[in-house]
Design a protein around this motif. Sequence first.
Motif, short mmCIF file in Angstrom:
data_model
loop_
_atom_site.label_atom_id
_atom_site.label_comp_id
_atom_site.label_asym_id
_atom_site.label_seq_id
_atom_site.Cartn_x
_atom_site.Cartn_y
_atom_site.Cartn_z
N VAL A 280 -0.88 2.12 4.97
CA VAL A 280 -0.49 1.06 4.49
C VAL A 280 -1.73 0.64 3.84
N ASN A 281 -1.52 -0.53 3.05
CA ASN A 281 -2.68 -1.23 2.10
C ASN A 281 -2.52 -2.59 2.34
N ALA A 282 -3.68 -3.35 1.72
CA ALA A 282 -3.71 -4.93 1.79
C ALA A 282 -2.26 -5.26 0.74
N MET A 283 -1.66 -6.33 1.01
CA MET A 283 -0.45 -6.83 0.09
C MET A 283 -1.16 -7.86 -0.75
N PRO A 284 -0.64 -7.93 -2.04
CA PRO A 284 -0.98 -9.10 -3.12
C PRO A 284 -0.76 -10.22 -2.40
N ARG A 285 -1.74 -11.19 -2.47
CA ARG A 285 -1.61 -12.74 -2.04
C ARG A 285 -1.81 -12.59 -0.53
N GLN A 286 -1.82 -11.47 0.07
CA GLN A 286 -2.19 -11.63 1.71
C GLN A 286 -3.52 -12.20 2.12
N GLY A 287 -3.53 -13.15 3.03
CA GLY A 287 -4.83 -13.77 3.37
C GLY A 287 -5.82 -12.83 3.72
N PRO B 10 5.09 4.12 2.88
CA PRO B 10 6.24 3.81 3.10
C PRO B 10 7.49 4.35 2.21
N ALA B 11 6.91 4.40 0.94
CA ALA B 11 7.96 4.96 -0.01
C ALA B 11 8.35 6.33 0.18
N THR B 12 7.34 7.08 0.70
CA THR B 12 7.76 8.63 1.11
C THR B 12 8.66 8.63 2.27
N TRP B 13 8.47 7.91 3.34
CA TRP B 13 9.02 8.46 4.59
C TRP B 13 10.68 7.48 4.18
N GLN B 14 10.35 6.27 3.53
CA GLN B 14 11.76 5.68 3.40
C GLN B 14 12.90 6.40 2.19
N GLY B 15 12.07 7.22 1.45
CA GLY B 15 12.89 7.86 0.28
C GLY B 15 13.36 9.12 1.10
N VAL B 16 12.74 9.86 2.14
CA VAL B 16 13.31 10.82 2.84
C VAL B 16 14.57 10.34 3.74
N MET B 17 14.27 9.02 4.45
CA MET B 17 15.51 8.63 5.36
C MET B 17 16.18 7.77 4.66
N LYS B 18 16.37 7.70 3.10
CA LYS B 18 17.32 7.22 2.40
C LYS B 18 17.51 5.70 2.81
N CYS B 19 16.51 4.92 2.99
CA CYS B 19 16.47 3.30 3.32
C CYS B 19 15.33 2.70 2.53
N ARG B 20 15.32 2.64 1.26
CA ARG B 20 14.03 2.20 0.73
C ARG B 20 14.39 0.43 0.70
N SER B 21 13.55 0.00 1.46
CA SER B 21 13.76 -1.39 1.84
C SER B 21 13.13 -2.55 0.78
N LYS B 22 12.36 -2.23 0.05
CA LYS B 22 11.87 -3.14 -0.95
C LYS B 22 11.42 -4.41 0.08
N GLY B 23 10.79 -4.39 0.81
CA GLY B 23 10.21 -5.52 1.71
C GLY B 23 11.49 -6.27 2.69
N ASP B 24 12.53 -5.76 2.66
CA ASP B 24 13.72 -6.33 3.38
C ASP B 24 13.86 -5.57 4.51
N LYS B 25 13.34 -6.21 5.68
CA LYS B 25 13.40 -5.34 6.91
C LYS B 25 14.95 -5.13 7.41
N ASN B 26 15.81 -5.85 7.05
CA ASN B 26 17.31 -5.44 7.28
C ASN B 26 17.71 -4.26 7.01
N VAL B 27 17.31 -3.82 5.92
CA VAL B 27 17.41 -2.25 5.38
C VAL B 27 17.04 -1.16 6.21
#
Length: 146
Positions: A58-65, A95-112
């Motif tokens: 993980v990395n810091a997110m933009p605009r994260q305090g 996240p992009a790597t494991w989500q790609g393999v698991m076919k669940c690209r969330s783009k930040g949506d935890k419901n995915v």
Amino acid sequence: MAMRLYMGIDPGYSGAVAVVGEDGSLHDIVRLSETEHDVADFVDRNAKHVEFAVLERVNAMPRQGVSSTFKFGTSYGFCRGLLVCSKVPFEAVTPATWQGVMKCRSKGDKNVTKAAAQRLFPDQKVVHATADALLIAEYARRCATR
């Protein structure tokens, strides 16, 4: 012979550490909101049977305090340190790597990721705090058993 285990770690404060068996079944799980001692005991208890682990890189997110970024980095370092001290072989994966393999690209949506984890583990109560760790553990199993 003991079952081989695979570990997945979502290092966010509201994340978790999940362990799945070689057959893809959930073996054990702990939330990172537990005490550091409890999480360390969990990793130590499972380490001798864990063949491979994946830690979400993980990395810091933009605009994260600043405070949030520090807490996030502390959690990541804590999890990485547990793996090193427990001598668990691991890889840090985006996240992009494991989500790609698991076919669940969330783009930040935890419901995915929650829905994807629930499909894989239909008999488990999957919540946002555990979903990514479950999927990362399954990703680790798939990588190790190719």
